[in-house]
Design an enzyme around this catalytic site. Structure first.
Site, PDB file in Angstrom:
ATOM      1  N   GLU A 113      -6.456  12.901 -36.798  1.00 46.97           N
ATOM      2  CA  GLU A 113      -5.266  12.133 -37.151  1.00 46.97           C
ATOM      3  C   GLU A 113      -5.295  10.696 -36.656  1.00 46.97           C
ATOM      4  O   GLU A 113      -4.446  10.270 -35.880  1.00 46.97           O
ATOM      5  CB  GLU A 113      -4.016  12.866 -36.644  1.00 46.97           C
ATOM      6  CG  GLU A 113      -3.872  14.189 -37.363  1.00 46.97           C
ATOM      7  CD  GLU A 113      -2.598  14.933 -37.024  1.00 46.97           C
ATOM      8  OE1 GLU A 113      -2.228  14.977 -35.852  1.00 46.97           O
ATOM      9  OE2 GLU A 113      -1.985  15.463 -37.953  1.00 46.97           O
ATOM     10  N   GLU A 125      -6.727  23.026 -39.841  1.00 48.55           N
ATOM     11  CA  GLU A 125      -5.543  23.609 -39.207  1.00 48.55           C
ATOM     12  C   GLU A 125      -4.739  24.320 -40.295  1.00 48.55           C
ATOM     13  O   GLU A 125      -4.522  23.762 -41.366  1.00 48.55           O
ATOM     14  CB  GLU A 125      -4.660  22.535 -38.556  1.00 48.55           C
ATOM     15  CG  GLU A 125      -5.348  21.834 -37.402  1.00 48.55           C
ATOM     16  CD  GLU A 125      -4.513  20.701 -36.796  1.00 48.55           C
ATOM     17  OE1 GLU A 125      -3.277  20.724 -36.858  1.00 48.55           O
ATOM     18  OE2 GLU A 125      -5.149  19.772 -36.259  1.00 48.55           O
TER      19      GLU A 125
HETATM   20  C1  GAL Z   1      -1.387  18.609 -36.470  1.00 48.95           C
HETATM   21  C2  GAL Z   1      -2.180  18.063 -35.328  1.00 48.95           C
HETATM   22  C3  GAL Z   1      -2.207  18.988 -34.149  1.00 48.95           C
HETATM   23  C4  GAL Z   1      -0.823  19.491 -33.859  1.00 48.95           C
HETATM   24  C5  GAL Z   1      -0.288  20.170 -35.065  1.00 48.95           C
HETATM   25  C6  GAL Z   1       1.124  20.656 -34.889  1.00 48.95           C
HETATM   26  O1  GAL Z   1      -0.944  17.580 -37.276  1.00 48.95           O
HETATM   27  O2  GAL Z   1      -3.496  17.783 -35.697  1.00 48.95           O
HETATM   28  O3  GAL Z   1      -2.723  18.300 -33.054  1.00 48.95           O
HETATM   29  O4  GAL Z   1      -0.004  18.420 -33.548  1.00 48.95           O
HETATM   30  O5  GAL Z   1      -0.229  19.259 -36.121  1.00 48.95           O
HETATM   31  O6  GAL Z   1       1.290  21.501 -33.824  1.00 48.95           O
END
Ligand code: GAL
Length: 918
Positions: free
Chosen positions: A405, A466
């Protein structure tokens, strides 16, 4: 410019190189160091002189974070920076820790070349040895080495380190986690022998078409390689050698012990052979599609923050392996090097991510984002070099990740170019390169199911770096994601966000999250979003991950089950069947998988399930023989219908109210006792204590705007005839919509059947939280036994790790200890249950055919009001809820909401339960 506010990331460091296990002497400088904390960066530097009197100072363990040892406090932010955006300037309020370490040089080190190594200092360190300044570095989770031989003295030496919490580097370290300064990884002195091996680069490829491995070890000085397990004795470095090998994979992590010897030094290596490639949009390892069934792992310990004991790292790896997790993304920085050794050893595919995130620039429209500003180019490249050089010899690492990010920009592209040049053997990953201009795989986070399907068709391999945000109750929708991964070879899989809740142990709150240290800017419990609770107890979400990530598939047809390996082979598995009568046996499964005959089973009355389990047949390094890897259930006999023929018992008016079979009602037809037990009358409830995922979907706002949490109940009629009927209009204040509810009590057997008919009035376009009737019970009715899925909690889209059977619990044990209280502990699809006191006195509830069961010591309102579990004071009753449906959980705390098939809408309906004396 002052060093800590400068784009220049380091000064005085040696070139980055591999982490190596060498026979050269080393000295661990960890222990109690002298420490003082200053509020600003520019305090006097006299403390660096050896003679400085530090007797008035405190002591602090190294490695550790000072806020976890009584100096200052931790602070949590997700995206927002906790200081103004004016890169590269850190704020003047800049907690600065001065450290002094006095050590004796080992007698036989005199005159040697020696390196001083820091494995992790957050965020900027300036270093002196014996009064001479060595230099400075940023890059909190990256190694830094200085040449110090010429400065060492025999006998007493003094190392002084000044650590600033904030620096220019902080702009590059905006990861979603606690801000925790300090020297939090080891500090070591390493002898560098003449003719030593400063660096080693292992290239160990595997050709799956021939079964041959090609090994080439590059060293800066002439050396030879020995790999006894391959019969290689003295292969010169730089020269490739090709021999038959067993490849490395997460399932079979074959490592070959090796040594590399130069004239001055021997280093020990553990070599794994594997080749990563991309063919036709599919990510392959050793010619096979890679199936990443992963998690994102931050380094976290509730007492130590990111200063993890190695035993905790091992615990993480073992827990992952035991839950069928085969991959880790090291979000969002290179982990302690020992963790990667464990991944090599036990078998986990790794995306090794650089220590980089600039997410908070999103709040200013990415203005001055370092990724696109050339003055930061060297910092970006420095971070990537230190990542790749340190970790390049790990077979477990199959992708390099540029960071997280940080939007996009030429500095990221430069990192990718450098990485590909330095190590062409591993593809480059970075989620922020939405156009895939400089990455080798297409990565997204929190893509919907529909997007996951769509992106899985190329042109690049698709990875969800993620997905399935495991915050609080959930994640829902996980099984559907994994099904998409399984179906689409163009999708290499994904990584659940995230491994563990970052709850810091706290004297008042039990586990702290953002705001618990009075931070002026914070992101609350967004840091509590893991599959493990902070103390590493698995959450229901992790059990679902175990089920979703099973490496074996089962399909039942007639009298056989077909068993198909999804990852790895079946060689270490045994297949067992069990029946509810206790009989058990082993299935004969063909070695490569295929059909196996099921046992013959007797005629069963009542609902009956056959359970088939794949268990380890041998001890493995990560779990003993007998550990369950996969399972499935097969319905042999369905439940007979529950008899509902009414008896001739009739409700009787009495002086106090109405007497009806085992139950007493007041004059208004409200239940008061059942089987002599005081019971509060059933009332419709449509609300639940919002989950984190409900909040993410803004359902909590919808529900409170409608007023679901403050329903009123107006009694309209009580009809006493063959049955007892009460008619109630349930509605929130201030609106004309409502629900006409008819509660009808009918005598069946020795009990009463409760039929609840709902007829909505007005429009109910939005999902409701649940459709339940709630009753109150005396507090001593705190034991429950049920038949249905168990033992864990379940909601429509979670809890598939449960299997059907008979389970027992107490009310307290039903509760799932989510750090931030919210709806939890429901048991879905229950067929029947008894709720009793210690003597067995109580109620039996039978569904027609099923119901959702909730038993708590607090109301949803109490649950919702609490910020921490310790605030939950048990009430004077046990709250029993019997639901006809719950809204799914989804994963909208970050990502898509509940899938449409799991949404719950209020419609006209009737649901019934049979109440009897237990
Ligand atoms: C993503 C980020 C993570 C964490 C997650 C939400 O955008 O890469 O580090 O913040 O969201 O828990």
């Amino acid at each position: 410019m002052t060093y800590y506010a400068d784009h220049q990331p380091t000064s005085g460091l040696r070139a980055p190189r591999a982490a190596l296990d060498s026979d050269a002497p080393r000295l661990d400088l960890g222990g109690d160091w002298r420490f003082r904390l200053l509020p600003e960066a520019d305090g006097p530097v006299e403390f660096a002189t050896p003679a400085y009197d530090d007797t008035g100072w405190d002591t602090l363990p190294v490695p550790a974070h000072w806020p976890l040892h009584g100096h200052g406090a931790p602070a949590y932010t997700n995206v927002v920076y906790p200081f103004p955006l004016d890169p590269p300037h850190p704020p003047t309020d800049n907690p600065t820790g001065d450290y002094r370490c006095v050590f004796d040089l080992p007698a036989d080190w005199a005159g040697e070349d020696v390196v001083l190594r820091f494995d992790g200092v957050d965020s900027c360190a300036r270093v002196w040895l014996n009064g001479a300044e060595l230099g400075m570095f940023t890059g909190s989770r990256l190694p830094a080495e200085f040449d110090v031989g010429a400065l060492l003295r025999s006998g007493r030496n003094v190392l002084a380190v000044r650590v600033h919490q904030w620096s220019a580097g902080s702009y590059l370290e905006d990861q979603d986690m606690w801000w925790l300064p300090g020297i939090f990884r080891p500090v070591t002195l390493l002898v560098r022998p003449t003719g030593g091996l400063d660096d080693v680069f292992v290239h160990a490829d595997f050709d799956h078409t021939t079964g041959l491995g090609t090994l080439r070890v590059d060293t800066p000085v002439p050396a030879t390689v020995a790999v006894p397990g391959l019969g290689l004795a003295a292969v010169p470095t730089g020269a490739p050698v090709t021999v038959p090998v067993r490849p490395w994979s997460a399932e079979n992590p074959t490592l070959y012990d090796a040594t590399v010897t130069s004239s001055g030094e021997t280093v020990r290596l553990r070599i794994g052979f594997r080749t990563v490639s991309i063919v036709d949009g599919v990510l392959l390892v050793n010619g096979e599609p890679l199936h990443l069934r992963g998690v994102n792992r931050h380094e976290f310990h509730p007492d130590h923050g990111r200063a993890l004991p190695v035993e905790t790292m091992r615990e993480d790896v073992l827990l992952m392996k035991r839950h069928n997790i085969n991959a880790v993304r090291t979000s969002h920085y290179p982990p302690h090097p020992a963790f990667l050794d464990l991944c090599d050893e036990y078998g986990l595919w790794v995306i090794d991510e650089c220590d980089l995130e600039t997410h908070g620039f999103t709040f200013v429209g990415w203005r001055n984002n370092p990724s696109a500003d050339e003055s930061w180019r060297e910092s970006y490249l420095d971070r990537m070099r230190r990542t790749v050089e340190r970790d390049k010899n790990h077979p477990s690492i199959v992708l390099w990740s540029l960071g997280n990010e940080s939007h996009t920009g030429s500095n990221l592209a430069a990192m990718a170019d450098w990485t590909r040049d330095r190590d062409p053997s591993r593809p480059v990953h970075y989620e922020g390169d939405a156009d895939c201009a400089y990455v080798d795989v297409h990565s997204r986070m929190y893509a919907t199911h529909e997007e996951t399907e769509r992106f899985s068709h190329g042109p690049l391999p698709f990875v969800q770096c993620e997905y399935a945000h495991a915050m609080g109750n959930g994640p829902g929708g996980l099984a559907e994601y994994v099904a998409l991964f399984d179906e689409n070879p163009g999708c290499a899989g994904g990584f659940v966000w995230e491994w563990i809740d970052h709850g810091l142990r706290h004297p008042v709150h039990e586990f702290a999250y953002g705001g618990d240290y009075d931070e002026p800017v914070h992101d609350g419990n967004f840091v509590i979003d893991g599959l493990l609770f902070p103390d590493r107890t698995p959450s229901p979400g992790l059990l679902d991950v175990h089920k979703a990530y099973e490496p074996v598939a089962f399909a039942f047809t007639g009298d056989q089950v077909t068993i198909t390996p999804k990852r790895g082979d079946l060689s270490r598995l045994r297949f067992e069947w069990t029946l509810p009568d206790g009989s058990t046996g082993t299935l004969r499964v063909p070695p490569g998988g295929g059909g196996a005959a099921l046992p013959e089973w007797p005629a069963f009355t009542g609902e009956t399930w056959l359970t088939v389990r794949a268990v380890l047949s041998v001890d493995t390094p990560w779990a003993p023989a007998g550990h369950e890897v996969a399972w499935a259930q097969h319905l042999l006999a369905a439940a007979p219908d529950v008899p509902t023929t009414p008896t001739s018992v009739r409700p009787q008016r009495t002086d106090e109210g109405i007497s009806f079979g085992p139950a007493e009602f007041d004059r208004r037809g409200q239940l008061t006792t059942f089987a002599g037990i005081p019971v509060g009358a059933p009332r419709l409830d449509l609300w639940r204590a919002p989950t984190d995922n409900d909040r993410g979907a803004r359902l909590h706002e919808t529900w409170s705007a409608v007023g679901l949490h403050r329903l009123t109940h107006r009694l309209d009629a009580v009809d006493v005839g063959d049955t007892l009927v009460t008619r109630v209009r349930v509605a929130p204040a201030g609106t004309d919509r409502g629900v006409r509810v008819t509660y009808e009590w009918t005598p069946v057997g020795d009990g009463l059947l409760l039929g609840v008919h709902l007829e909505p009035e007005g429009d109910w376009p939005e999902p409701v939280a649940r459709i339940a009737v709630c009753l109150t019970l005396p507090p001593e009715l705190d034991r429950v036994r049920w038949y249905g899925p168990g033992p864990g909690e379940s909601y429509p889209d979670t809890g598939f790790a449960n299997r059907v059977g008979t389970f027992e619990s107490t009310v307290d044990e039903l509760a799932t200890p989510y750090v931030r209280p919210q709806e939890n502990g429901r048991r879905g699809e229950v067929r029947h249950a008894t709720v009793t006191d210690a003597t067995g006195r109580g109620l039996r509830i039978t569904g027609l055919p099923r119901f959702g069961l909730g038993l708590t010591r607090w109301t949803p309102a109490v649950l919702d009001a609490a910020r921490h579990r310790v605030e939950l004071t048990p009430g004077s009753t046990v709250e029993l809820s019997l639901d006809a449906g719950h809204q799914g959980i989804g994963t909208a705390s970050c990502g898509p909401g509940t899938l449409p098939s799991y949404e719950l809408f209020l419609r006209e309906q009737t649901f019934s339960v049979l109440l009897e004396q237990a």
